[in-house]
Scaffold this motif. Structure first.
Motif, PDB file in Angstrom:
ATOM      1  N   ARG A   1       0.873  -0.938   0.228  1.00 28.52           N
ATOM      2  CA  ARG A   1      -0.392  -0.111   0.123  1.00 28.52           C
ATOM      3  C   ARG A   1       0.825   1.075  -0.441  1.00 28.52           C
ATOM      4  O   ARG A   1       0.626   2.488  -0.847  1.00 28.52           O
ATOM      5  N   ASN A   2       2.164   1.376   1.153  1.00 31.33           N
ATOM      6  CA  ASN A   2       2.858   2.455   0.917  1.00 31.33           C
ATOM      7  C   ASN A   2       3.559   2.372  -0.446  1.00 31.33           C
ATOM      8  O   ASN A   2       3.581   4.281  -0.519  1.00 31.33           O
ATOM      9  N   LEU A   3       3.766   1.889  -0.642  1.00 29.04           N
ATOM     10  CA  LEU A   3       4.621   2.548  -2.412  1.00 29.04           C
ATOM     11  C   LEU A   3       3.635   2.455  -3.483  1.00 29.04           C
ATOM     12  O   LEU A   3       3.531   3.282  -4.319  1.00 29.04           O
ATOM     13  N   LEU A   4       2.036   1.845  -3.653  1.00 29.78           N
ATOM     14  CA  LEU A   4       1.485   2.275  -4.291  1.00 29.78           C
ATOM     15  C   LEU A   4       0.625   4.035  -3.971  1.00 29.78           C
ATOM     16  O   LEU A   4       0.811   4.562  -4.996  1.00 29.78           O
ATOM     17  N   LEU A   5       0.937   4.699  -2.579  1.00 27.38           N
ATOM     18  CA  LEU A   5       0.656   5.753  -2.529  1.00 27.38           C
ATOM     19  C   LEU A   5       1.741   6.404  -2.805  1.00 27.38           C
ATOM     20  O   LEU A   5       1.872   7.627  -3.629  1.00 27.38           O
ATOM     21  N   ARG A   6       2.980   6.279  -2.440  1.00 27.89           N
ATOM     22  CA  ARG A   6       4.137   6.884  -2.929  1.00 27.89           C
ATOM     23  C   ARG A   6       4.451   6.824  -4.083  1.00 27.89           C
ATOM     24  O   ARG A   6       5.261   8.003  -4.800  1.00 27.89           O
ATOM     25  N   LEU A   7       3.815   5.849  -5.412  1.00 25.77           N
ATOM     26  CA  LEU A   7       4.111   6.039  -6.918  1.00 25.77           C
ATOM     27  C   LEU A   7       3.356   6.993  -6.916  1.00 25.77           C
ATOM     28  O   LEU A   7       3.524   8.143  -7.662  1.00 25.77           O
ATOM     29  N   GLU A   8       2.373   7.487  -6.572  1.00 20.91           N
ATOM     30  CA  GLU A   8       1.025   8.379  -6.646  1.00 20.91           C
ATOM     31  C   GLU A   8       1.543   9.823  -6.593  1.00 20.91           C
ATOM     32  O   GLU A   8       1.068  10.508  -7.213  1.00 20.91           O
ATOM     33  N   GLY A   9       2.308   9.533  -6.221  1.00 12.68           N
ATOM     34  CA  GLY A   9       2.736  11.306  -4.958  1.00 12.68           C
ATOM     35  C   GLY A   9       4.111  11.620  -5.508  1.00 12.68           C
ATOM     36  O   GLY A   9       4.130  12.543  -5.673  1.00 12.68           O
ATOM     37  N   GLU A  10       4.631  10.736  -6.292  1.00  8.33           N
ATOM     38  CA  GLU A  10       5.731  11.310  -6.951  1.00  8.33           C
ATOM     39  C   GLU A  10       5.197  12.601  -8.270  1.00  8.33           C
ATOM     40  O   GLU A  10       4.468  11.992  -9.184  1.00  8.33           O
ATOM     41  N   PRO A  11       5.750  13.259  -7.728  1.00  9.86           N
ATOM     42  CA  PRO A  11       5.641  14.737  -9.004  1.00  9.86           C
ATOM     43  C   PRO A  11       5.768  14.024 -10.606  1.00  9.86           C
ATOM     44  O   PRO A  11       4.832  14.081 -11.380  1.00  9.86           O
ATOM     45  N   GLN A  12       6.941  13.563 -10.701  1.00  8.53           N
ATOM     46  CA  GLN A  12       6.807  12.711 -12.104  1.00  8.53           C
ATOM     47  C   GLN A  12       6.476  11.634 -12.916  1.00  8.53           C
ATOM     48  O   GLN A  12       6.118  11.325 -13.706  1.00  8.53           O
ATOM     49  N   GLY A  13       5.947  10.891 -11.431  1.00  7.79           N
ATOM     50  CA  GLY A  13       4.990   9.762 -11.813  1.00  7.79           C
ATOM     51  C   GLY A  13       5.645   8.128 -11.790  1.00  7.79           C
ATOM     52  O   GLY A  13       5.166   7.319 -11.632  1.00  7.79           O
ATOM     53  N   PHE A  14       7.078   8.455 -11.523  1.00  7.71           N
ATOM     54  CA  PHE A  14       8.314   7.082 -11.178  1.00  7.71           C
ATOM     55  C   PHE A  14       8.301   7.434  -9.935  1.00  7.71           C
ATOM     56  O   PHE A  14       8.895   8.554  -9.552  1.00  7.71           O
ATOM     57  N   LEU A  15       9.087   6.151  -9.569  1.00  3.03           N
ATOM     58  CA  LEU A  15      10.384   5.728  -8.413  1.00  3.03           C
ATOM     59  C   LEU A  15      11.108   4.897  -8.817  1.00  3.03           C
ATOM     60  O   LEU A  15      11.252   4.008  -9.544  1.00  3.03           O
TER      61      LEU A  15
END
Length: 112
Positions: A9-23
């Protein structure tokens, strides 16, 4: 390595929150235990079509991944899902997101 639902879940939320859309996750040669665990869970998520590796150690959400985020981002709903049995969790998800996302999330989390 065990599957960690909170990490997914945290990874999904982090990915969505990335300004460039990438992790970007460190390459496995220089990775910490935490980064290795992230990489492992990202690969599990990729198995279900929620993320895709666009380049070595560079990940982005798919459309299905965005659906999953919408279903899992509310803390109260997430806590309810975690405490539910597999059938109840599946039923809760059915009311919250697309049928494809329900199937992917359920398989990934071990609920389906």
């Amino acid at each position: 390595m065990k599957r960690e639902r909170d990490r997914i879940r945290n990874l999904l939320l982090r990915l969505e929150g990335e300004p460039q859309g990438f992790l970007i996750v460190a390459g496995l040669l220089n990775a910490s235990d935490e980064e290795r665990a992230d990489e492992y869970h990202l690969k599990l998520m990729a198995d279900e079509g929620l993320v895709v590796e666009t380049d070595e150690a560079v990940w982005r959400l798919t459309a299905l991944g965005h659906d999953a985020v919408e279903a899992l981002e509310v803390n109260a709903f997430w806590e309810k899902l975690k405490s539910a049995g597999p059938k109840e969790a599946y039923e809760l998800l059915k009311g919250a997101t697309s049928s494809l996302a329900v199937t992917a999330i359920s398989k990934l989390m071990g609920w389906g």
